[in-house]
Every structure is written in structure tokens, then in C-alpha cells.
Design an enzyme around this catalytic site. Structure first.
Site, PDB file in Angstrom:
ATOM      1  N   VAL A  13       0.834  -1.214   0.000  1.00  0.00           N
ATOM      2  CA  VAL A  13       0.000   0.000   0.000  1.00  0.00           C
ATOM      3  C   VAL A  13       0.870   1.267   0.000  1.00  0.00           C
ATOM      4  CG1 VAL A  13      -1.887   1.230   1.126  1.00  0.00           C
ATOM      5  CG2 VAL A  13      -1.830  -1.267   1.205  1.00  0.00           C
ATOM      6  N   ARG A  45      13.298  -2.032   5.979  1.00  0.00           N
ATOM      7  CA  ARG A  45      13.921  -2.764   4.873  1.00  0.00           C
ATOM      8  C   ARG A  45      14.695  -1.814   3.959  1.00  0.00           C
ATOM      9  NH1 ARG A  45       8.197  -5.263   3.228  1.00  0.00           N
ATOM     10  NH2 ARG A  45       7.703  -3.122   3.791  1.00  0.00           N
ATOM     11  N   LYS A 201     -13.892  -4.560   9.038  1.00  0.00           N
ATOM     12  CA  LYS A 201     -14.381  -3.563   8.076  1.00  0.00           C
ATOM     13  C   LYS A 201     -15.873  -3.268   8.285  1.00  0.00           C
ATOM     14  CE  LYS A 201     -10.898  -4.663   4.577  1.00  0.00           C
ATOM     15  NZ  LYS A 201     -10.563  -5.599   3.479  1.00  0.00           N
ATOM     16  N   GLY A 298      -5.116  -4.426  -3.312  1.00  0.00           N
ATOM     17  CA  GLY A 298      -4.096  -4.246  -4.342  1.00  0.00           C
ATOM     18  C   GLY A 298      -3.440  -2.878  -4.248  1.00  0.00           C
TER      19      GLY A 298
HETATM   20  N1  HSE Z   1      -6.411  -8.421   2.669  1.00  0.00           N
HETATM   21  C1  HSE Z   1      -7.354  -7.420   2.335  1.00  0.00           C
HETATM   22  C2  HSE Z   1      -8.323  -7.970   1.317  1.00  0.00           C
HETATM   23  C3  HSE Z   1      -6.639  -6.206   1.811  1.00  0.00           C
HETATM   24  O1  HSE Z   1      -8.020  -9.012   0.719  1.00  0.00           O
HETATM   25  O2  HSE Z   1      -9.384  -7.400   1.113  1.00  0.00           O
HETATM   26  C4  HSE Z   1      -7.511  -4.986   1.643  1.00  0.00           C
HETATM   27  O3  HSE Z   1      -8.020  -4.531   2.874  1.00  0.00           O
END
Ligand code: HSE
Length: 328
Positions: A13, A45, A201, A298
């Protein structure tokens, strides 16, 4: 005018944010009259050959103590030290924008109140639905509505797996490995496949939609790991699809929230939501159904949502100048 930002966490991200802000710099400048300048990137990193290698730092204090940094982008993932860095940045008078749903679901109320005390913003558009604008529409466009329900596909990894299994007969493990390789899955994909990510979420979205705090720990949650190949084929034969549906709705007994796999038929708006796409259906008492869809995970999609918050936070930091110069 303050335009400097710091990106904490240069993974999928964080790099997406850098890409959006650099690729679309011209468009951003034309639209807003200014564009964010990435002054620091915090990561432990090495990123040899990265165009922003010279901005890499390892000590958060450098960012915290730089008065020119107006906005901190928290794309570290995980609870700690993401929470501590966020709180320190807010207390130092910097707005924070994040994609970190774990921190928002766990500490969102506390961080919002620190932001308010400090006169800055804590924004988290990218924490739900990847690139789909949903938190800002709930806060602004739909703010006059009485929301009856909000439901959706809120995890890109599981939707990708379910789609690949049903449409291409790809085995579960391979579909999950593909989702990981594409940068969709969490570091520990258990959060995706067991529904914990979707649970956080829907708790965030429900809290905003209903104006009351929903504790993610209280949400009955089931992931996709109990769905067998036979179940998937049975659904396919009957013209149905499995989708991991998160839902929060008003009931006579109060707000009911859940995350569970459901079989949906062609008449469902979620039927044609495939691959990494997410979708959210909001029902308001006046507007009726409003449907949002887009890439739920993504680099670029999530980077886009974070970047929109960066612009809002910078506009807020410069609101007095912007008003006098009539920009944005
Ligand atoms: N791992 C989460 C998904 C990333 O696959 O939706 C986005 O929040």
C-alpha cells in the site's frame, strides 16, 4: 503552504501511495493547486534502486520532530507500533491517514479523539473496500439519510479465491497463493480466510453508518475455510455463487452485524462481483439502494484511496491559505 508528507510502511500500500502521487502529480496539481511532497519513507527494509530510496528513514522520531511534515501516511499494517506512531503523529499536530483496518477497528475512537484534541484529522478511507470510495460518501453524500442497512463483499482475497475455485476449478491453496502473490492478502492470510478482516471492516462501516460504536469482537464471524469443493460445485450447478457477505442492519432489537459465507443467485447485486472486486450496498430511508463497487485490494487501488485522504488532510492543514487563494 505545507505539502510535505511521510509514508510509514513501504509495502504494497505504501508503494501504491507513492505511485499514485507521482504518476498523477500533474492532475492533482491542476485540480488542487498543490501536490503532496513525499519527504520521508519509514521502513526497516532496504529498497535499493527505488526512486525514493533517498527519503528512507528508520527512526520515527525524525518524522515526528519535523514541523514541515503535515501528514503521516500509516500503511504499516498490524497493531503495533502502528497505533503508537499514529498517536504520536497526531499529538505532534500532524494529520494521519491510514489503510490499517486493524488499528481503526481497535483504536479508532481513541485516535479520533486525540486528533480532535490536536486539531488535526484521522482519516481511513482505504481501511474498507480498497479503492472504493465509501467512508467519505457515508460521511458526506449520505449524511442526511437514516441508514437501514449496509452490506457487502469486503475482502478481496476471499472473493478472488471463491471466484477462481468456481470459475476455473483452481484448488483453494493455489488460489490463496495467487492472491498472496498479487498483494491482496494480509501478511497472515488467516485474517482474510477466517473473515476477521471483513469483520473489522463491517464494524468500521456500521459504526459510521449508524453513528454508534460497533465492537468488532461482538460480531459473529465465519470465513470461507469450511466451504468444500463439493459445496462450490453444488452452488454452480444451481446457478449460485458463494460470497463472503458482511452485513450491519437495523432491526427492532437493535443493530445486527454478521460476517458469513452466503449463496447468492443471479438476482443478487453481489452475484457479478468477481475476483478482487468488493461491493457495498447501502440502503437509506430516502435515497433507497446505493451500490458501490471496485477493486477491494491491491497496490494501486488502495493507494488511490489513501491518496484521496492525503489530499483532504493537506487541504485541511492549509485551509486558511486555500480559502484566501480560492484553491480546491
Ligand atoms: N487483505 C485485504 C483484502 C486487503 O483481501 O481485502 C484490503 O483490505
Amino acid at each position: 503552504m505545507k505539502t510535505q508528507i511521510a509514508i510509514c510502511g513501504y509495502g504494497t500500500v505504501g508503494q501504491g501511495v507513492r505511485r499514485v502521487l507521482t504518476e498523477n502529480r500533474k492532475e492533482i496539481e491542476e485540480r488542487c493547486g498543490f501536490s503532496p511532497e513525499i519527504a520521508y519513507i519509514l521502513d526497516l527494509r532496504d529498497f535499493r534502486g527505488d526512486p525514493f530510496e533517498d527519503r528512507l528513514v528508520r527512526d520515527f522520531t525524525e518524522i515526528e520532530n519535523d514541523p514541515d511534515v503535515a501528514v503521516v501516511v500509516e500503511t504499516m499494517g498490524g497493531l503495533h507500533p502502528a497505533f503508537e506512531f499514529t498517536a504520536r503523529a497526531l499529538r505532534a499536530g500532524k494529520s494521519v491517514v491510514t489503510s490499517n483496518k486493524a488499528v481503526v477497528a481497535e483504536y479508532g475512537r481513541e485516535l479520533l479523539s486525540i486528533a480532535e484534541e490536536s486539531g488535526v484529522l484521522y482519516l481511513f478511507e482505504a481501511s474498507c473496500g480498497g479503492g472504493i470510495p465509501i467512508i467519505r460518501p457515508l460521511r458526506t453524500s449520505l449524511c442526511t439519510e437514516r441508514i437501514d442497512s449496509i452490506s457487502g463483499i469486503l475482502n478481496g482475497t476471499t472473493n478472488y479465491i471463491l471466484t477462481r475455485m468456481a470459475e476455473e476449478m483452481v484448488p483453494y491453496e493455489q488460489a490463496l497463493a495467487e492472491a498472496q502473490a498479487k498483494g491482496y492478502a494480509e501478511k497472515d492470510p488467516t485474517a482474510d480466510v477466517e473473515g476477521y478482516d471483513a469483520c473489522r471492516k463491517i464494524a468500521i462501516l456500521g459504526s459510521i453508518a449508524f453513528g454508534t460504536y460497533i465492537d468488532y469482537r461482538t460480531v459473529p464471524t465465519e470465513g470461507i475455510t469450511k466451504i468444500t469443493v463439493e459445496d462450490i460445485w453444488d452452488a454452480v450447478r444451481k446457478g449460485e455463487k458463494y460470497r463472503l457477505i458482511a452485513e450491519a442492519k437495523q432491526t427492532p432489537e437493535g443493530i445486527s452485524v454478521s460476517v458469513a459465507p452466503r449463496r447468492v443467485s443471479e438476482s443478487s447485486p453481489f452475484y457479478s462481483v468477481n475476483g478482487v472486486f468488493n461491493a457495498i450496498l447501502v440502503h437509506g430511508n430516502m435515497v433507497g439502494d446505493v451500490f458501490f463497487a471496485g477493486q477491494g485490494a491491491g497496490m494501486d487501488a488502495t493507494g488511490s484511496a489513501v491518496s484521496s485522504d492525503v489530499l483532504e488532510a493537506l487541504a485541511y492543514a492549509n485551509r486558511n491559505e486555500i480559502r484566501s487563494e480560492k484553491k480546491c
